[in-house]
Design a protein around this motif. Structure first.
Motif, PDB file in Angstrom:
ATOM      1  N   TYR A 254       0.826  -1.211   0.000  1.00  0.00           N
ATOM      2  CA  TYR A 254       0.000   0.000   0.000  1.00  0.00           C
ATOM      3  C   TYR A 254       0.862   1.264   0.000  1.00  0.00           C
ATOM      4  CZ  TYR A 254       0.836  -0.411   5.048  1.00  0.00           C
ATOM      5  OH  TYR A 254       1.416  -0.537   6.284  1.00  0.00           O
TER       6      TYR A 254
ATOM      7  N   THR B 212      11.080   9.452  11.742  1.00  0.00           N
ATOM      8  CA  THR B 212      10.436   8.452  10.916  1.00  0.00           C
ATOM      9  C   THR B 212      11.149   8.407   9.569  1.00  0.00           C
ATOM     10  OG1 THR B 212       8.311   7.867   9.903  1.00  0.00           O
ATOM     11  CG2 THR B 212       8.611  10.179  10.408  1.00  0.00           C
ATOM     12  N   GLY B 213      10.529   7.809   8.571  1.00  0.00           N
ATOM     13  CA  GLY B 213      11.163   7.736   7.273  1.00  0.00           C
ATOM     14  C   GLY B 213      10.112   7.451   6.204  1.00  0.00           C
ATOM     15  N   GLY B 214      10.526   6.784   5.155  1.00  0.00           N
ATOM     16  CA  GLY B 214      11.476   5.726   4.982  1.00  0.00           C
ATOM     17  C   GLY B 214      11.613   4.918   6.265  1.00  0.00           C
ATOM     18  N   GLU B 215      12.707   4.238   6.367  1.00  0.00           N
ATOM     19  CA  GLU B 215      12.957   3.497   7.595  1.00  0.00           C
ATOM     20  C   GLU B 215      14.115   4.183   8.319  1.00  0.00           C
ATOM     21  OE1 GLU B 215      11.691   1.411   9.616  1.00  0.00           O
ATOM     22  OE2 GLU B 215      13.527   1.401  10.779  1.00  0.00           O
TER      23      GLU B 215
ATOM     24  N   THR C  31       9.481   5.977  14.831  1.00  0.00           N
ATOM     25  CA  THR C  31       8.609   4.987  14.200  1.00  0.00           C
ATOM     26  C   THR C  31       9.454   4.120  13.280  1.00  0.00           C
ATOM     27  OG1 THR C  31       6.730   6.504  14.184  1.00  0.00           O
ATOM     28  CG2 THR C  31       6.623   4.682  12.669  1.00  0.00           C
ATOM     29  N   THR C  32       9.340   2.822  13.447  1.00  0.00           N
ATOM     30  CA  THR C  32      10.182   1.903  12.673  1.00  0.00           C
ATOM     31  C   THR C  32       9.365   0.700  12.220  1.00  0.00           C
ATOM     32  OG1 THR C  32      12.061   0.369  12.844  1.00  0.00           O
ATOM     33  CG2 THR C  32      10.925   0.866  14.887  1.00  0.00           C
ATOM     34  N   ASN C  33       9.856   0.056  11.169  1.00  0.00           N
ATOM     35  CA  ASN C  33       9.202  -1.207  10.801  1.00  0.00           C
ATOM     36  C   ASN C  33       9.756  -2.368  11.629  1.00  0.00           C
ATOM     37  OD1 ASN C  33      11.674  -1.974   9.586  1.00  0.00           O
ATOM     38  ND2 ASN C  33      11.056  -1.155   7.595  1.00  0.00           N
TER      39      ASN C  33
ATOM     40  N   SER D  45       5.612  -0.517  13.229  1.00  0.00           N
ATOM     41  CA  SER D  45       4.534  -0.783  12.272  1.00  0.00           C
ATOM     42  C   SER D  45       4.495  -2.275  11.983  1.00  0.00           C
ATOM     43  CB  SER D  45       4.782  -0.029  10.969  1.00  0.00           C
ATOM     44  OG  SER D  45       4.939   1.338  11.248  1.00  0.00           O
TER      45      SER D  45
ATOM     46  N   VAL E 160      -2.113  -0.954  10.088  1.00  0.00           N
ATOM     47  CA  VAL E 160      -3.016  -0.349   9.101  1.00  0.00           C
ATOM     48  C   VAL E 160      -4.008  -1.445   8.712  1.00  0.00           C
ATOM     49  CG1 VAL E 160      -3.216   0.752   6.847  1.00  0.00           C
ATOM     50  CG2 VAL E 160      -1.190   1.153   8.244  1.00  0.00           C
TER      51      VAL E 160
ATOM     52  N   GLU F 244      -6.629   3.802  10.124  1.00  0.00           N
ATOM     53  CA  GLU F 244      -7.365   3.675   8.865  1.00  0.00           C
ATOM     54  C   GLU F 244      -6.431   3.853   7.671  1.00  0.00           C
ATOM     55  OE1 GLU F 244     -11.774   5.374  10.160  1.00  0.00           O
ATOM     56  OE2 GLU F 244     -10.337   6.680   9.198  1.00  0.00           O
ATOM     57  N   TYR F 245      -6.721   3.081   6.672  1.00  0.00           N
ATOM     58  CA  TYR F 245      -5.962   3.116   5.419  1.00  0.00           C
ATOM     59  C   TYR F 245      -6.214   4.461   4.731  1.00  0.00           C
ATOM     60  CZ  TYR F 245      -4.611   1.293   0.776  1.00  0.00           C
ATOM     61  OH  TYR F 245      -4.036   1.065  -0.444  1.00  0.00           O
ATOM     62  N   MET F 246      -5.125   5.160   4.399  1.00  0.00           N
ATOM     63  CA  MET F 246      -5.279   6.511   3.848  1.00  0.00           C
ATOM     64  C   MET F 246      -4.939   6.547   2.357  1.00  0.00           C
ATOM     65  SD  MET F 246      -3.543   8.797   6.819  1.00  0.00           S
ATOM     66  CE  MET F 246      -2.171   7.756   7.237  1.00  0.00           C
TER      67      MET F 246
ATOM     68  N   MET G  73       4.518   8.389   0.806  1.00  0.00           N
ATOM     69  CA  MET G  73       4.514   8.353   2.272  1.00  0.00           C
ATOM     70  C   MET G  73       5.932   8.146   2.821  1.00  0.00           C
ATOM     71  SD  MET G  73       1.990   8.567   4.401  1.00  0.00           S
ATOM     72  CE  MET G  73       0.518   7.634   4.683  1.00  0.00           C
TER      73      MET G  73
HETATM   74  N1  SAM Z   1       9.432   2.681   8.111  1.00  0.00           N
HETATM   75  C1  SAM Z   1       8.752   3.187   9.243  1.00  0.00           C
HETATM   76  C2  SAM Z   1       7.586   2.312   9.605  1.00  0.00           C
HETATM   77  O1  SAM Z   1       7.337   1.331   8.898  1.00  0.00           O
HETATM   78  O2  SAM Z   1       6.964   2.591  10.608  1.00  0.00           O
HETATM   79  C3  SAM Z   1       8.312   4.635   9.155  1.00  0.00           C
HETATM   80  C4  SAM Z   1       7.704   5.114   7.870  1.00  0.00           C
HETATM   81  S1  SAM Z   1       6.131   4.457   7.424  1.00  0.00           S
HETATM   82  C5  SAM Z   1       5.781   5.418   5.979  1.00  0.00           C
HETATM   83  C6  SAM Z   1       5.122   5.144   8.672  1.00  0.00           C
HETATM   84  C7  SAM Z   1       3.744   4.554   8.788  1.00  0.00           C
HETATM   85  O3  SAM Z   1       2.947   4.965   7.701  1.00  0.00           O
HETATM   86  C8  SAM Z   1       3.685   3.043   8.836  1.00  0.00           C
HETATM   87  O4  SAM Z   1       3.003   2.678  10.017  1.00  0.00           O
HETATM   88  C9  SAM Z   1       2.870   2.681   7.633  1.00  0.00           C
HETATM   89  O5  SAM Z   1       2.078   1.550   7.853  1.00  0.00           O
HETATM   90  C10 SAM Z   1       2.027   3.920   7.468  1.00  0.00           C
HETATM   91  N2  SAM Z   1       1.443   4.062   6.143  1.00  0.00           N
HETATM   92  C11 SAM Z   1       2.055   4.073   4.949  1.00  0.00           C
HETATM   93  N3  SAM Z   1       1.143   4.216   3.959  1.00  0.00           N
HETATM   94  C12 SAM Z   1      -0.068   4.307   4.563  1.00  0.00           C
HETATM   95  C13 SAM Z   1      -1.408   4.463   4.109  1.00  0.00           C
HETATM   96  N4  SAM Z   1      -1.682   4.587   2.803  1.00  0.00           N
HETATM   97  N5  SAM Z   1      -2.403   4.506   5.012  1.00  0.00           N
HETATM   98  C14 SAM Z   1      -2.142   4.395   6.336  1.00  0.00           C
HETATM   99  N6  SAM Z   1      -0.898   4.260   6.839  1.00  0.00           N
HETATM  100  C15 SAM Z   1       0.110   4.197   5.962  1.00  0.00           C
END
Ligand code: SAM
Length: 369
Positions: A69, A108-111, A137-139, A161, A202, A230-232, A364
């Motif tokens: 996504y 946050t990022g990216g990662e 915030t990290t994966n 995440s 998400v 919520e999915y954005m 994002m």
């Molecule tokens: N890499 C880090 C991570 O995974 O948390 C930080 C960056 S990531 C872009 C930050 C958050 O944005 C993640 O929790 C990701 O699931 C969320 N995210 C990315 N695209 C999204 C969307 N379309 N709707 C909702 N959340 C989204």
């Protein structure tokens, strides 16, 4: 708003004095000094009287996952290295903004954990006195390696995440076979005492909606905060459709199957999440509905992109350049004035439900989510 000093009605615990634009070139903007717990506190207010105290910094657009996504399998064009703010530049921005009222920073990022030197950077950020809340915030993929050092460097809390609790589904969503590494990262974060640990899920209809209850059950025995988001409509991932959104009311209905949801009052550092605890649980639930429930009235944040642009709203492509200023000898006062411009530009509401809405141009991963 005219010049001079006015009494402000901020909250029961605050006695506020507005000091409006003494010599400031920008009309309508005010800094506010308030007395809280007998300490003077500087506040930034936007034209809609929202208190802006939160800067979310995307330190890199590089990511070690390819969530469907968020981006295509081959990735997206990357910002050239020389365009990315150095740590030194970010520290300067934070120091200056902190004197104006920014007290909360999220990396946050990216990662963020893929960027070299992150631990030392966190350590330097954590020494900025005005920053009272520092988070990341990290994966979670690299968290097992970094959790201990990040905690030692002064990181207080962490968001991880995670959209699935099964190896196969994780792989399907992220296109990487790294579920076990993420889980090991969560365990390590618990072990070293990062607190609170928030897991961001998400929730997407037809993709992982069948896992809502399993995520919630984690809170029964672990001190984790599971947050459903919520999915954005954003990013360069697979096409977003309104029917994919699992709205917060629907998620809440599903959670009530796990146990009675007891509301928890919001704390000072809480964002837009509505907090609950399942009766008897060790952890918590958070519900975040950027799409179904406008929480723009309480929005307290600005974002800084890896290439030094301030974004005033996740869904707006309005950007205010600070890198250009930094690299052309701008003074701290110039930076402060850019911050005030950003404040003035902050929209009252995001446009998702309006006919003017279009997906934002930046991915994002280059905004920070
Ligand atoms: N890499 C880090 C991570 O995974 O948390 C930080 C960056 S990531 C872009 C930050 C958050 O944005 C993640 O929790 C990701 O699931 C969320 N995210 C990315 N695209 C999204 C969307 N379309 N709707 C909702 N959340 C989204």
């Amino acid at each position: 708003m005219g010049n001079g000093i006015q009494m402000a009605n901020i909250s029961d615990t605050d006695i506020g004095l507005f000091i409006s634009d003494f010599g400031m070139r920008i009309l309508d903007l005010v800094s506010q000094i308030a007395v809280r717990n007998r300490k003077w506190e500087i506040m930034l207010l936007d034209p809609f009287r929202r208190k802006i105290n939160y800067l979310r910094i995307s330190i890199t657009d590089r990511c070690n996952l390819r969530c469907r996504y968020c981006m295509p399998e081959e990735g997206i064009p990357l910002i050239p290295h020389e365009e990315i703010l150095t740590y030194e530049e970010i520290l300067r921005i934070v120091r200056v903004f902190a004197t104006e009222g920014i007290s909360k920073v999220r990396l946050t990022g990216g990662e963020p954990l893929v960027r070299k030197g992150i631990v030392d950077f966190v350590s330097r950020l954590s020494q900025i006195e005005e920053i009272k809340d520092l988070s990341l915030t990290t994966n979670g993929i690299l968290l097992k390696e970094f959790a201990h050092d990040l905690k030692k460097a002064g990181l207080r809390r962490i968001n991880i995440s995670l959209d699935s609790l099964t190896k196969e589904r994780f792989c399907q969503i992220t296109r990487k076979d790294d579920f076990e590494r993420v889980w090991a990262g969560i365990e390590e974060a618990l072990r070293v005492g990062l607190f609170p640990i928030k897991i961001n899920m998400v929730a997407i209809q037809g993709l992982n909606d069948d896992e809502i209850e399993s995520f919630a059950r984690l809170t029964l025995h672990l001190p984790l905060i599971i947050r459903y988001i919520e999915y954005m409509p954003s990013g360069n991932g697979e096409e977003w459709k309104e029917s994919d959104i699992l709205t917060i009311p629907r998620i809440k209905d599903r959670l009530e199957r796990v146990g009675k949801l007891i509301p928890i009052p919001s704390g000072r550092w809480d964002g837009p999440a509505k907090r609950f605890r399942i009766e008897g649980a060790l952890g918590e639930i958070g519900l975040i509905g950027p799409v179904s429930s406008h929480f723009c009235d309480d929005c307290n944040r600005l974002r800084l992109t890896p290439d030094g642009k301030i974004r005033t709203c996740l869904f707006s492509d309005e950007e205010i350049d600070v890198k250009e200023l930094l690299r052309n000898g701008g003074s701290d006062q110039d930076l402060k004035e850019r911050l005030l411009v950003a404040l003035r530009e902050k929209p009252e509401r995001h446009p998702i439900h309006t006919q003017h809405f279009k997906k934002c141009q930046r991915n994002m991963s280059a905004i920070g989510g």
